[in-house]
Scaffold this motif. Sequence first.
Motif, PDB file in Angstrom:
ATOM      1  N   SER A   1     138.565-135.814 -44.034  1.00  0.00           N
ATOM      2  CA  SER A   1     140.205-135.810 -44.385  1.00  0.00           C
ATOM      3  C   SER A   1     140.836-136.869 -43.344  1.00  0.00           C
ATOM      4  CB  SER A   1     140.531-134.333 -44.444  1.00  0.00           C
ATOM      5  OG  SER A   1     140.400-133.615 -42.836  1.00  0.00           O
ATOM      6  N   VAL A   2     141.954-137.077 -43.922  1.00  0.00           N
ATOM      7  CA  VAL A   2     142.853-137.913 -42.988  1.00  0.00           C
ATOM      8  C   VAL A   2     144.027-137.177 -42.666  1.00  0.00           C
ATOM      9  CG1 VAL A   2     143.935-139.964 -42.839  1.00  0.00           C
ATOM     10  CG2 VAL A   2     141.802-139.687 -44.055  1.00  0.00           C
ATOM     11  N   THR A   3     144.384-137.266 -41.496  1.00  0.00           N
ATOM     12  CA  THR A   3     145.455-136.427 -40.738  1.00  0.00           C
ATOM     13  C   THR A   3     146.565-137.612 -40.579  1.00  0.00           C
ATOM     14  OG1 THR A   3     144.288-134.577 -40.087  1.00  0.00           O
ATOM     15  CG2 THR A   3     146.738-134.815 -39.124  1.00  0.00           C
ATOM     16  N   VAL A   4     148.038-137.491 -41.060  1.00  0.00           N
ATOM     17  CA  VAL A   4     149.022-138.319 -40.612  1.00  0.00           C
ATOM     18  C   VAL A   4     149.667-137.645 -39.591  1.00  0.00           C
ATOM     19  CG1 VAL A   4     151.277-139.332 -41.181  1.00  0.00           C
ATOM     20  CG2 VAL A   4     149.377-139.025 -42.889  1.00  0.00           C
ATOM     21  N   LEU A   5     149.451-138.275 -38.170  1.00  0.00           N
ATOM     22  CA  LEU A   5     150.258-137.926 -36.868  1.00  0.00           C
ATOM     23  C   LEU A   5     151.382-138.297 -36.800  1.00  0.00           C
ATOM     24  CD1 LEU A   5     147.285-138.849 -34.372  1.00  0.00           C
ATOM     25  CD2 LEU A   5     147.500-136.639 -35.846  1.00  0.00           C
ATOM     26  N   SER A   6     151.770-139.390 -37.233  1.00  0.00           N
ATOM     27  CA  SER A   6     153.232-139.973 -37.218  1.00  0.00           C
ATOM     28  C   SER A   6     153.569-140.810 -38.546  1.00  0.00           C
ATOM     29  CB  SER A   6     153.482-140.642 -35.907  1.00  0.00           C
ATOM     30  OG  SER A   6     154.769-141.408 -35.791  1.00  0.00           O
ATOM     31  N   GLU A   7     154.721-140.975 -38.962  1.00  0.00           N
ATOM     32  CA  GLU A   7     155.254-141.685 -39.961  1.00  0.00           C
ATOM     33  C   GLU A   7     155.646-143.175 -39.308  1.00  0.00           C
ATOM     34  OE1 GLU A   7     155.280-140.903 -43.201  1.00  0.00           O
ATOM     35  OE2 GLU A   7     154.533-139.070 -42.947  1.00  0.00           O
ATOM     36  N   GLN A   8     155.349-143.163 -38.058  1.00  0.00           N
ATOM     37  CA  GLN A   8     156.005-144.429 -37.650  1.00  0.00           C
ATOM     38  C   GLN A   8     154.845-145.398 -37.706  1.00  0.00           C
ATOM     39  OE1 GLN A   8     158.607-145.454 -35.166  1.00  0.00           O
ATOM     40  NE2 GLN A   8     157.639-147.264 -35.882  1.00  0.00           N
ATOM     41  N   GLY A   9     155.328-146.560 -38.354  1.00  0.00           N
ATOM     42  CA  GLY A   9     154.423-147.624 -38.750  1.00  0.00           C
ATOM     43  C   GLY A   9     154.246-148.392 -37.155  1.00  0.00           C
ATOM     44  N   ALA A  10     153.294-149.263 -37.313  1.00  0.00           N
ATOM     45  CA  ALA A  10     153.179-150.068 -35.880  1.00  0.00           C
ATOM     46  C   ALA A  10     152.052-151.198 -36.421  1.00  0.00           C
ATOM     47  CB  ALA A  10     152.535-149.080 -34.844  1.00  0.00           C
ATOM     48  N   ASN A  11     151.999-152.089 -35.122  1.00  0.00           N
ATOM     49  CA  ASN A  11     150.899-153.001 -35.144  1.00  0.00           C
ATOM     50  C   ASN A  11     149.600-152.516 -34.458  1.00  0.00           C
ATOM     51  OD1 ASN A  11     149.714-155.533 -35.041  1.00  0.00           O
ATOM     52  ND2 ASN A  11     150.856-156.467 -33.592  1.00  0.00           N
ATOM     53  N   GLU A  12     149.647-152.736 -33.215  1.00  0.00           N
ATOM     54  CA  GLU A  12     148.629-152.130 -32.170  1.00  0.00           C
ATOM     55  C   GLU A  12     148.960-151.012 -31.620  1.00  0.00           C
ATOM     56  OE1 GLU A  12     145.922-154.077 -30.679  1.00  0.00           O
ATOM     57  OE2 GLU A  12     146.371-156.223 -31.703  1.00  0.00           O
ATOM     58  N   LEU A  13     147.810-150.352 -31.131  1.00  0.00           N
ATOM     59  CA  LEU A  13     147.767-149.110 -30.395  1.00  0.00           C
ATOM     60  C   LEU A  13     146.596-149.144 -29.324  1.00  0.00           C
ATOM     61  CD1 LEU A  13     145.854-146.103 -32.340  1.00  0.00           C
ATOM     62  CD2 LEU A  13     145.438-148.471 -32.870  1.00  0.00           C
ATOM     63  N   VAL A  14     146.955-148.014 -28.283  1.00  0.00           N
ATOM     64  CA  VAL A  14     146.012-147.740 -27.321  1.00  0.00           C
ATOM     65  C   VAL A  14     146.050-146.374 -27.165  1.00  0.00           C
ATOM     66  CG1 VAL A  14     147.260-148.499 -25.357  1.00  0.00           C
ATOM     67  CG2 VAL A  14     144.888-148.492 -25.354  1.00  0.00           C
ATOM     68  N   VAL A  15     145.145-145.797 -26.729  1.00  0.00           N
ATOM     69  CA  VAL A  15     145.060-144.203 -26.366  1.00  0.00           C
ATOM     70  C   VAL A  15     144.802-144.166 -24.953  1.00  0.00           C
ATOM     71  CG1 VAL A  15     144.268-142.021 -27.215  1.00  0.00           C
ATOM     72  CG2 VAL A  15     144.534-143.920 -28.701  1.00  0.00           C
ATOM     73  N   ASP A  16     145.230-142.867 -24.268  1.00  0.00           N
ATOM     74  CA  ASP A  16     144.767-142.807 -23.121  1.00  0.00           C
ATOM     75  C   ASP A  16     144.099-141.455 -23.081  1.00  0.00           C
ATOM     76  OD1 ASP A  16     146.352-140.493 -22.898  1.00  0.00           O
ATOM     77  OD2 ASP A  16     147.915-141.191 -21.596  1.00  0.00           O
ATOM     78  N   ALA A  17     143.279-141.241 -21.819  1.00  0.00           N
ATOM     79  CA  ALA A  17     142.410-140.176 -21.590  1.00  0.00           C
ATOM     80  C   ALA A  17     143.229-138.721 -22.017  1.00  0.00           C
ATOM     81  CB  ALA A  17     141.931-139.977 -20.275  1.00  0.00           C
ATOM     82  N   ARG A  18     144.477-138.521 -21.886  1.00  0.00           N
ATOM     83  CA  ARG A  18     145.021-137.256 -22.436  1.00  0.00           C
ATOM     84  C   ARG A  18     145.396-137.295 -23.760  1.00  0.00           C
ATOM     85  NH1 ARG A  18     150.027-137.681 -18.416  1.00  0.00           N
ATOM     86  NH2 ARG A  18     149.908-140.020 -19.102  1.00  0.00           N
ATOM     87  N   GLY A  19     145.236-138.334 -24.480  1.00  0.00           N
ATOM     88  CA  GLY A  19     145.323-138.180 -26.101  1.00  0.00           C
ATOM     89  C   GLY A  19     146.681-138.833 -26.231  1.00  0.00           C
ATOM     90  N   ASN A  20     147.570-139.396 -25.387  1.00  0.00           N
ATOM     91  CA  ASN A  20     148.648-140.048 -25.505  1.00  0.00           C
ATOM     92  C   ASN A  20     148.228-141.240 -26.387  1.00  0.00           C
ATOM     93  OD1 ASN A  20     150.619-138.186 -24.349  1.00  0.00           O
ATOM     94  ND2 ASN A  20     149.977-139.056 -22.539  1.00  0.00           N
ATOM     95  N   VAL A  21     149.150-141.585 -27.107  1.00  0.00           N
ATOM     96  CA  VAL A  21     149.021-142.910 -28.188  1.00  0.00           C
ATOM     97  C   VAL A  21     150.198-143.855 -28.014  1.00  0.00           C
ATOM     98  CG1 VAL A  21     148.482-143.848 -30.602  1.00  0.00           C
ATOM     99  CG2 VAL A  21     147.669-141.602 -29.839  1.00  0.00           C
ATOM    100  N   TYR A  22     149.871-144.992 -27.407  1.00  0.00           N
ATOM    101  CA  TYR A  22     150.998-145.971 -27.409  1.00  0.00           C
ATOM    102  C   TYR A  22     150.737-146.907 -28.451  1.00  0.00           C
ATOM    103  CZ  TYR A  22     151.470-144.418 -22.556  1.00  0.00           C
ATOM    104  OH  TYR A  22     151.731-143.808 -21.547  1.00  0.00           O
ATOM    105  N   LEU A  23     152.034-147.230 -29.401  1.00  0.00           N
ATOM    106  CA  LEU A  23     152.132-148.026 -30.307  1.00  0.00           C
ATOM    107  C   LEU A  23     153.123-149.121 -30.015  1.00  0.00           C
ATOM    108  CD1 LEU A  23     152.953-145.329 -33.249  1.00  0.00           C
ATOM    109  CD2 LEU A  23     150.660-146.037 -32.773  1.00  0.00           C
ATOM    110  N   ASN A  24     153.112-150.127 -30.643  1.00  0.00           N
ATOM    111  CA  ASN A  24     153.681-151.196 -30.551  1.00  0.00           C
ATOM    112  C   ASN A  24     154.208-151.757 -32.021  1.00  0.00           C
ATOM    113  OD1 ASN A  24     152.313-153.831 -31.338  1.00  0.00           O
ATOM    114  ND2 ASN A  24     151.230-153.584 -29.095  1.00  0.00           N
ATOM    115  N   GLY A  25     155.237-152.587 -31.909  1.00  0.00           N
ATOM    116  CA  GLY A  25     155.599-153.179 -33.151  1.00  0.00           C
ATOM    117  C   GLY A  25     156.998-153.957 -33.153  1.00  0.00           C
ATOM    118  N   ALA A  26     157.273-154.496 -34.190  1.00  0.00           N
ATOM    119  CA  ALA A  26     158.801-155.385 -34.246  1.00  0.00           C
ATOM    120  C   ALA A  26     159.121-155.311 -35.712  1.00  0.00           C
ATOM    121  CB  ALA A  26     158.495-156.886 -33.755  1.00  0.00           C
TER     122      ALA A  26
END
Length: 282
Positions: free
Chosen positions: A82-107
């Motif tokens: 299955s697929v879970t939508v974590l956020s409706e925020q669209g983005a270009n790139e992402l990176v994830v830290d060891a705590r599960g924080n997701v950094y998104l970027n976009g313009a």
Amino acid sequence: MMSEPKLLLDELNFPESGRWHDGRLWFCNWIGQQVVAVSAEGNAEYFDVPVERLMGWCIDWTPDGRLLTTGDKLRRYEADGSVTVLSEQGANELVVDARGNVYLNGADFDFAGGEAPKPGWIKLVTPDGAVRQVADDIQFPNGMVLTPDGRTLVISESFAGRLTAFDVEPDGGLSNRRVYAENLGPDGICLDAEGAIWVQTADANVVRVAGGGEILERIDLPFEDRAPFSVALANWDTPTLCVLTAEWRMNDPIPDNLTRLTNGLRTGQVHTIPVRVPPAAG
């Protein structure tokens, strides 16, 4: 003397977002809407993904190994399929830290349509689903890396030709913005175990650069009308730089190049080059 690039995989649409994960090189095959995993021998596995965007999306993994994709939304792929939508925020790139924080970027402008650029942003999605902006005025945000200790984030500002670094605060916020290196042509980047970053140059080659901008190594790529859109380090029998390329006519407008790609040209390739330093742990 650096070895010549060796072709690992070809006939791709547009390979981007290269990642080293679980013994294989993984990347997004834009337009084809696939995630691809390839071994050192060139054996590839293709996974269809429901990203509602042909261009401009990325992959990474949660600390417990679940795949994330950006694009029109931030999605997580569960073990049961299955697929879970974590956020409706669209983005270009992402990176994830060891705590599960997701950094998104976009313009927020139509890059593919040739709209005039607007400054971009970095947003943080915490494990509880909260979203907040943690940086702005990014001149076309692109590839990002986090140091293994989770204390520094570096992002490509493609339109400014520089890498920009931030300190990561305990709450996930970003501070102490500074130039990591400039006079580049950065897109998708990767970090090695000595803390240096492999990144593209304005003349469509790649360099290994230290914080402060010192060029430690340079690889002149023997390609014509072909740009390195992403680089990733693999740790196969020897540390290996993977260069993800596609046809890109540097003197043509961006919409014209994108039109050629979306019209079915399969010019995407992955090339490999042995290097000295393996990828950063993480």
